[in-house]
Write an enzyme that holds these catalytic residues in place. Structure first.
Site, PDB file in Angstrom:
ATOM      1  N   GLU A  10       3.734   8.859  -1.125  1.00  0.00           N
ATOM      2  CA  GLU A  10       2.235   9.157  -1.397  1.00  0.00           C
ATOM      3  C   GLU A  10       1.992  10.311  -2.029  1.00  0.00           C
ATOM      4  O   GLU A  10       1.078  10.494  -2.903  1.00  0.00           O
ATOM      5  CB  GLU A  10       1.479   8.628   0.003  1.00  0.00           C
ATOM      6  CG  GLU A  10      -0.069   8.582  -0.456  1.00  0.00           C
ATOM      7  CD  GLU A  10      -0.938   8.141   0.574  1.00  0.00           C
ATOM      8  OE1 GLU A  10      -0.262   7.856   1.695  1.00  0.00           O
ATOM      9  OE2 GLU A  10      -2.202   8.038   0.622  1.00  0.00           O
ATOM     10  N   ARG A  46      -1.773   3.775  16.830  1.00  0.00           N
ATOM     11  CA  ARG A  46      -1.904   4.812  16.095  1.00  0.00           C
ATOM     12  C   ARG A  46      -2.787   5.933  16.470  1.00  0.00           C
ATOM     13  O   ARG A  46      -4.108   5.712  16.617  1.00  0.00           O
ATOM     14  CB  ARG A  46      -1.909   4.495  14.785  1.00  0.00           C
ATOM     15  CG  ARG A  46      -0.686   3.518  14.254  1.00  0.00           C
ATOM     16  CD  ARG A  46      -1.077   3.100  12.668  1.00  0.00           C
ATOM     17  NE  ARG A  46      -0.584   4.005  11.809  1.00  0.00           N
ATOM     18  CZ  ARG A  46      -1.263   4.441  10.748  1.00  0.00           C
ATOM     19  NH1 ARG A  46      -2.297   4.115  10.616  1.00  0.00           N
ATOM     20  NH2 ARG A  46      -0.638   5.154   9.646  1.00  0.00           N
ATOM     21  N   TRP A  52     -13.240  13.030   2.413  1.00  0.00           N
ATOM     22  CA  TRP A  52     -12.235  12.519   1.522  1.00  0.00           C
ATOM     23  C   TRP A  52     -12.092  13.324   0.030  1.00  0.00           C
ATOM     24  O   TRP A  52     -11.591  12.889  -0.873  1.00  0.00           O
ATOM     25  CB  TRP A  52     -12.843  11.058   1.049  1.00  0.00           C
ATOM     26  CG  TRP A  52     -12.395   9.989   1.991  1.00  0.00           C
ATOM     27  CD1 TRP A  52     -11.678  10.071   3.059  1.00  0.00           C
ATOM     28  CD2 TRP A  52     -13.153   8.796   2.297  1.00  0.00           C
ATOM     29  NE1 TRP A  52     -11.507   8.924   3.799  1.00  0.00           N
ATOM     30  CE2 TRP A  52     -12.315   7.928   3.310  1.00  0.00           C
ATOM     31  CE3 TRP A  52     -13.823   7.659   1.450  1.00  0.00           C
ATOM     32  CZ2 TRP A  52     -12.620   6.585   3.529  1.00  0.00           C
ATOM     33  CZ3 TRP A  52     -14.189   6.326   1.765  1.00  0.00           C
ATOM     34  CH2 TRP A  52     -13.358   5.965   2.679  1.00  0.00           C
ATOM     35  N   LYS A  66      -3.654  -0.126  13.908  1.00  0.00           N
ATOM     36  CA  LYS A  66      -4.536   0.946  13.498  1.00  0.00           C
ATOM     37  C   LYS A  66      -6.115   0.632  14.133  1.00  0.00           C
ATOM     38  O   LYS A  66      -6.617  -0.514  13.248  1.00  0.00           O
ATOM     39  CB  LYS A  66      -4.239   1.142  12.010  1.00  0.00           C
ATOM     40  CG  LYS A  66      -5.412   1.999  11.281  1.00  0.00           C
ATOM     41  CD  LYS A  66      -5.041   2.082   9.785  1.00  0.00           C
ATOM     42  CE  LYS A  66      -6.023   3.066   8.947  1.00  0.00           C
ATOM     43  NZ  LYS A  66      -5.634   3.031   7.753  1.00  0.00           N
ATOM     44  N   GLU A  87     -10.561   4.937   9.123  1.00  0.00           N
ATOM     45  CA  GLU A  87     -10.851   4.426   7.819  1.00  0.00           C
ATOM     46  C   GLU A  87     -11.337   3.043   7.540  1.00  0.00           C
ATOM     47  O   GLU A  87     -11.073   2.247   6.976  1.00  0.00           O
ATOM     48  CB  GLU A  87      -9.549   4.665   6.865  1.00  0.00           C
ATOM     49  CG  GLU A  87      -8.986   5.934   7.059  1.00  0.00           C
ATOM     50  CD  GLU A  87      -7.729   6.170   6.130  1.00  0.00           C
ATOM     51  OE1 GLU A  87      -6.869   5.135   5.952  1.00  0.00           O
ATOM     52  OE2 GLU A  87      -7.482   7.283   5.546  1.00  0.00           O
ATOM     53  N   LYS A 138       0.935  10.894  13.439  1.00  0.00           N
ATOM     54  CA  LYS A 138       1.734  11.320  12.069  1.00  0.00           C
ATOM     55  C   LYS A 138       2.189  12.677  12.286  1.00  0.00           C
ATOM     56  O   LYS A 138       1.787  13.757  13.331  1.00  0.00           O
ATOM     57  CB  LYS A 138       0.658  11.189  10.967  1.00  0.00           C
ATOM     58  CG  LYS A 138       0.432   9.900  10.464  1.00  0.00           C
ATOM     59  CD  LYS A 138      -0.488   9.972   9.329  1.00  0.00           C
ATOM     60  CE  LYS A 138      -1.056   8.568   8.870  1.00  0.00           C
ATOM     61  NZ  LYS A 138      -1.629   8.563   7.600  1.00  0.00           N
ATOM     62  N   GLU A 171       0.735  -1.042   0.140  1.00  0.00           N
ATOM     63  CA  GLU A 171       0.087   0.076  -0.048  1.00  0.00           C
ATOM     64  C   GLU A 171       0.785   1.168  -0.040  1.00  0.00           C
ATOM     65  O   GLU A 171       1.786   1.403   0.909  1.00  0.00           O
ATOM     66  CB  GLU A 171      -0.922  -0.052   1.456  1.00  0.00           C
ATOM     67  CG  GLU A 171      -1.954   0.969   1.283  1.00  0.00           C
ATOM     68  CD  GLU A 171      -3.134   0.698   2.116  1.00  0.00           C
ATOM     69  OE1 GLU A 171      -3.286  -0.227   2.234  1.00  0.00           O
ATOM     70  OE2 GLU A 171      -3.711   1.834   2.559  1.00  0.00           O
ATOM     71  N   ARG A 172       0.674   2.121  -1.048  1.00  0.00           N
ATOM     72  CA  ARG A 172       1.436   3.354  -1.163  1.00  0.00           C
ATOM     73  C   ARG A 172       2.876   2.985  -1.498  1.00  0.00           C
ATOM     74  O   ARG A 172       3.916   3.809  -1.067  1.00  0.00           O
ATOM     75  CB  ARG A 172       1.355   4.192  -0.041  1.00  0.00           C
ATOM     76  CG  ARG A 172      -0.105   4.472   0.452  1.00  0.00           C
ATOM     77  CD  ARG A 172      -0.906   4.856  -0.594  1.00  0.00           C
ATOM     78  NE  ARG A 172      -2.261   5.091  -0.025  1.00  0.00           N
ATOM     79  CZ  ARG A 172      -3.314   5.352  -1.033  1.00  0.00           C
ATOM     80  NH1 ARG A 172      -3.348   5.454  -2.330  1.00  0.00           N
ATOM     81  NH2 ARG A 172      -4.731   5.383  -0.524  1.00  0.00           N
ATOM     82  N   HIS A 176      -4.220  18.518   0.516  1.00  0.00           N
ATOM     83  CA  HIS A 176      -5.057  17.453   0.133  1.00  0.00           C
ATOM     84  C   HIS A 176      -5.842  17.662  -0.918  1.00  0.00           C
ATOM     85  O   HIS A 176      -7.292  17.373  -1.039  1.00  0.00           O
ATOM     86  CB  HIS A 176      -5.918  16.876   1.411  1.00  0.00           C
ATOM     87  CG  HIS A 176      -6.025  15.356   1.462  1.00  0.00           C
ATOM     88  ND1 HIS A 176      -6.146  14.746   0.483  1.00  0.00           N
ATOM     89  CD2 HIS A 176      -5.929  14.578   2.673  1.00  0.00           C
ATOM     90  CE1 HIS A 176      -6.199  13.414   0.773  1.00  0.00           C
ATOM     91  NE2 HIS A 176      -5.936  13.271   1.899  1.00  0.00           N
ATOM     92  N   ASP A 229      -2.491  14.526   6.875  1.00  0.00           N
ATOM     93  CA  ASP A 229      -2.013  13.240   6.415  1.00  0.00           C
ATOM     94  C   ASP A 229      -0.862  13.278   5.595  1.00  0.00           C
ATOM     95  O   ASP A 229      -0.830  13.382   4.295  1.00  0.00           O
ATOM     96  CB  ASP A 229      -3.032  12.746   5.688  1.00  0.00           C
ATOM     97  CG  ASP A 229      -2.725  11.023   5.395  1.00  0.00           C
ATOM     98  OD1 ASP A 229      -1.921  10.542   5.902  1.00  0.00           O
ATOM     99  OD2 ASP A 229      -3.773  10.657   4.823  1.00  0.00           O
ATOM    100  N   GLU A 267       5.343   9.351  13.562  1.00  0.00           N
ATOM    101  CA  GLU A 267       5.358   8.451  12.360  1.00  0.00           C
ATOM    102  C   GLU A 267       5.694   9.652  11.164  1.00  0.00           C
ATOM    103  O   GLU A 267       4.937  10.522  10.981  1.00  0.00           O
ATOM    104  CB  GLU A 267       3.819   7.971  12.370  1.00  0.00           C
ATOM    105  CG  GLU A 267       3.560   7.230  10.957  1.00  0.00           C
ATOM    106  CD  GLU A 267       2.301   6.627  10.958  1.00  0.00           C
ATOM    107  OE1 GLU A 267       1.730   5.827  11.936  1.00  0.00           O
ATOM    108  OE2 GLU A 267       1.725   6.345   9.915  1.00  0.00           O
TER     109      GLU A 267
END
Ligand code: BDP
Length: 724
Positions: free
Chosen positions: A410, A341, A562, A304, A308, A377, A184-185, A540, A382, A404
């Site tokens: 990404e 997280r 989103w 996590k 999401e 993070k 992922e990513r 974003h 993000d 993090e």
């Protein structure tokens, strides 16, 4: 004869184009190039006649091997092994407690912490010797790598006096690797963990991965994706995890796994995963004991939860605190830890997404068990090209907070853009939280020095950019991000410039004609990507799902947060997210000194302007030009900076391997194309609101907005399979 000749020709052609014999980057920063300066080689040879290694074991075997390989490659020598101390000019390696008294007593090692190392020139029987020592095996390995690093950089080793301690305890990579080997990513091929052939087949890559990490002080790896699959906790997979743990152990690297919160249901046959249910607790206890019976030094779990769509304690009306403490209590008897997280936001919480993690975690400050770290993070949204630091770093003095970072790009151009991330990391780490007054930097929060509680755990994680590509990271310069993350994990106060300098010397050459211009572009590259993607605090506005390229117009996704339109809020008056009192008031999550500064449009740093304010298109910025003009100027500047980078790259061609030169040159062309795309798409879109002409500095878009909106990339890499 004829077919044979043709065949020969084909072989020759393939040979010529294959890059055979040329560098492919697999060696990373550990290529141990032959030292081209004879005077230095002669000096080294006279100072390194002999090696004495005092401890015997797996790690010292690794040290021995690394020394042999490195010295052979760099100067064509193999050190003799003579355990008498009479010869002089020996390299002496041993733990503090293993060294003979006459050596250790002269070393003054009071400031040495476990896993730290000292490298000292000492006189024995009137002869100079070099001693590498540490309280631990891992420290000896780190010291050896540091020593080899000095040789690679051709430093003078005649009078060494080095003492270096890691400033953070837990220094881990997070692999977002799935069991089917997709990442992922991930933009550098497939996962390097070949679950199918493990545990029997040990790929040389596993060993080289461990060497590379140990060489920069990384001491842990979370093997699996945070969006986790419970199967990793089944016996079939745990055997495989054990095999990896066995490979990594001599390198001082512990293995961790992501723990799916609903695992007790999915693989345990229970009806609930409620963290307060006795059967659930028992299940985790048994599972944990099973893991430790296979891997006695297993590191622990990364979780996590309730983020999401992932399962978590809130599914049962419980809190993050309940979930984290339950897992911590089953790990504690084994000395394992939980990295829980804080990347959470909810579809049913209508408040600003940037505020949600703070609201869920800060009230529980001080209530987490000792072996819990909250993994936060770097920013509240993000991993954007630029975000103000996450306000949680200034708000939980009684809880260990772990940083993090995302090493994989990404949101910063995948593996095709040259962007040197340590610049971004440095900016975050040096940000002042004002938690205990001026100078309370994020670095001091995460290394524990701000709250001066020596028993508290400290940690830092980097989401890996590693895959099966020959050079590991896709973009050759992606290696610098991996290297830089490790260096900052060891010492979060290191300067990005020093890291760039070291990496360039180790990877390419120490020729200043090369180092100077390339270091310059690396250091500028982070600001450059901000310019051409998300200037002045925009964030974003990426196309949805895969996050490849611009998509500021996207507004049709089911969850409001989103959609890029949620973040830029462009309308006919202006653009930007109002996070002041008249808006979401997220500024209030920062210390008063900062909140004050961010809240006021006049004092808010321009790089965060649209992060905190909804600003009129014709608002005048410090340079006297309107916001609208400034947007165009920034986008254009980013594009121009990529062009300048290309010019610089063309000039350094004589200094590096042809293959590596071409690879990077081609990627730079992609970067230029995409930077222009970002500028044109975003400015065309925002123009539909501002209704103003593009500033004269800006080159006009090649297409109309409809064209940019029509671009569609169903197979862009790195997306979560379920999000296709
Ligand atoms: C987002 C990524 C998503 C990750 C998530 C996370 O798009 O793939 O699962 O972060 O960190 O940025 O959990």
């Amino acid at each position: 004869m004829k077919p044979k000749n043709n065949f020969l020709l084909l072989v020759l052609v393939l040979f010529a184009f294959s890059g055979y014999g040329q560098k492919n980057g697999y060696d990373l920063w550990l290529s141990y190039k032959k030292i081209d300066n004879e005077t230095i080689v002669d000096q080294y040879k006279s100072q390194l006649k002999n090696v004495i290694i005092y401890d015997a074991g797996e790690t010292t075997a690794v040290i021995d091997f690394e020394l042999k390989t490195a010295l052979k490659k760099m100067m064509g020598v193999t050190l003799s092994k003579d355990n008498s101390l009479n010869t002089g000019n020996s390299l002496i390696i041993g733990k503090v407690n293993s060294l003979p008294n006459n050596i250790s007593k002269n070393l003054s090692l009071t400031n040495l912490s476990s896993d730290g190392f000292a490298i000292r020139t000492v006189r024995i029987n009137n002869q100079n010797n070099t001693v590498i020592t540490s309280p631990t095996n891992s420290g000896l390995l780190y010291g050896t790598f540091h020593f080899l690093n000095l040789l690679q950089q051709q430093e003078n080793i005649a009078q060494l006096d080095v003492l270096d301690n890691p400033k953070i305890d837990i220094r881990v990579l997070n692999h977002w690797d799935n069991l089917d080997r997709t990442v992922e990513r991930g933009y550098a091929g497939f996962s390097i963990w070949n679950w199918h052939t493990l545990p029997t087949y040990i790929d040389q890559r596993y060993i080289d991965y461990a060497r590379a990490n140990a060489s920069i002080g990384i001491n842990g790896t979370v093997l699996t994706n945070v969006n986790s699959n419970a199967l990793i906790l089944t016996p079939h997979y745990l055997e495989k995890v054990k095999a990896l743990a066995d490979v990594f152990r001599p390198y001082g690297i512990k293995v961790y796994l992501t723990a799916r919160f609903s695992a007790p249901i999915e693989i345990g046959g229970l009806e609930t995963a409620d963290p307060l249910d006795a059967k659930v607790i028992e299940w985790w206890k048994t599972k944990t004991a099973e893991i430790y019976s296979l891997i006695p030094d297993f590191g622990g779990f990364l979780v996590k939860a309730n983020s999401e769509g992932e399962p978590g304690p809130q599914n049962y009306g419980r809190t993050h605190l309940d979930g984290a403490n339950m897992m911590a209590s089953v790990l504690a008897p084994h000395k394992g830890i939980v990295m829980w997280r804080a990347f959470v936001y909810s579809e049913i919480d209508p408040t600003d997404r940037a505020k949600q993690a703070y609201s869920e975690f800060v009230p529980d400050d001080g209530q987490y068990l000792e072996n819990v770290l909250i993994q936060v993070k770097n920013g509240a949204i993000d991993f954007q090209p630029r975000e103000p630091f996450h306000p949680m770093f200034g708000a939980m003095p009684n809880t260990p907070l772990m940083m993090e970072f995302q090493i994989t790009k990404e949101y910063l151009g995948f593996a095709t853009h040259l962007v040197f991330l340590p610049k971004l990391f440095e900016e975050v780490l040096q940000s002042d939280t004002f938690q205990q007054g001026k100078g309370s930097t994020v670095a001091k929060v995460i290394n524990g020095s701000l709250h001066k509680n020596d028993d508290k755990l400290t940690g830092i994680a980097g989401v890996a950019n590693i895959g099966t590509d020959l050079n590991w990271t896709g973009h050759l310069f992606g290696q610098a991000d991996w290297y830089g993350f490790g260096r900052l994990a060891w010492n979060p106060n290191l300067e990005a410039e020093k890291i760039a300098d070291e990496w360039l010397r180790l990877t390419f050459t120490k020729d200043e004609e090369f180092i100077k211009p390339i270091k310059k572009i690396m250091l500028k590259s982070r600001e450059m990507v901000v310019n051409y993607m998300n200037p002045l605090g925009l964030h974003h506005i990426f196309d949805s799902g895969h996050h490849y390229g611009p998509g500021p117009w996207v507004s049709n996704l089911s969850r409001p947060e989103w959609n890029p339109v949620y973040y830029h809020k462009a309308d006919k008056f202006g653009v930007g997210f109002d996070r002041t009192k008249s808006g979401s008031n997220a500024v209030a999550q920062y210390a008063p000194e900062l909140a004050e500064k961010f809240r006021n449009i006049e004092t808010c740093p321009e790089e965060y302007l649209l992060w905190f304010h909804h600003v009129a298109w014709d608002y005048k910025l410090k340079n006297g030009r309107t916001l609208w003009d400034n947007l165009g100027i920034h986008y254009q500047k980013g594009v121009n900076q990529v062009s300048e980078m290309i010019e610089t790259w063309e000039k350094i061609k004589p200094y590096i391997d042809e293959n590596q030169y071409h690879e990077t040159a081609m990627r730079l062309q992609i970067q230029l194309k995409e930077a222009i795309w970002w500028k044109d798409a975003c400015m065309s879109y925002f123009q539909t609101f501002s209704k103003m002409d593009f500033p004269i500095e800006m080159e006009k878009p090649a297409h109309d907005l409809a064209y940019y909106k029509s671009l569609n990339f169903p197979f862009a890499p790195g997306i979560r399979p379920s999000w296709h």
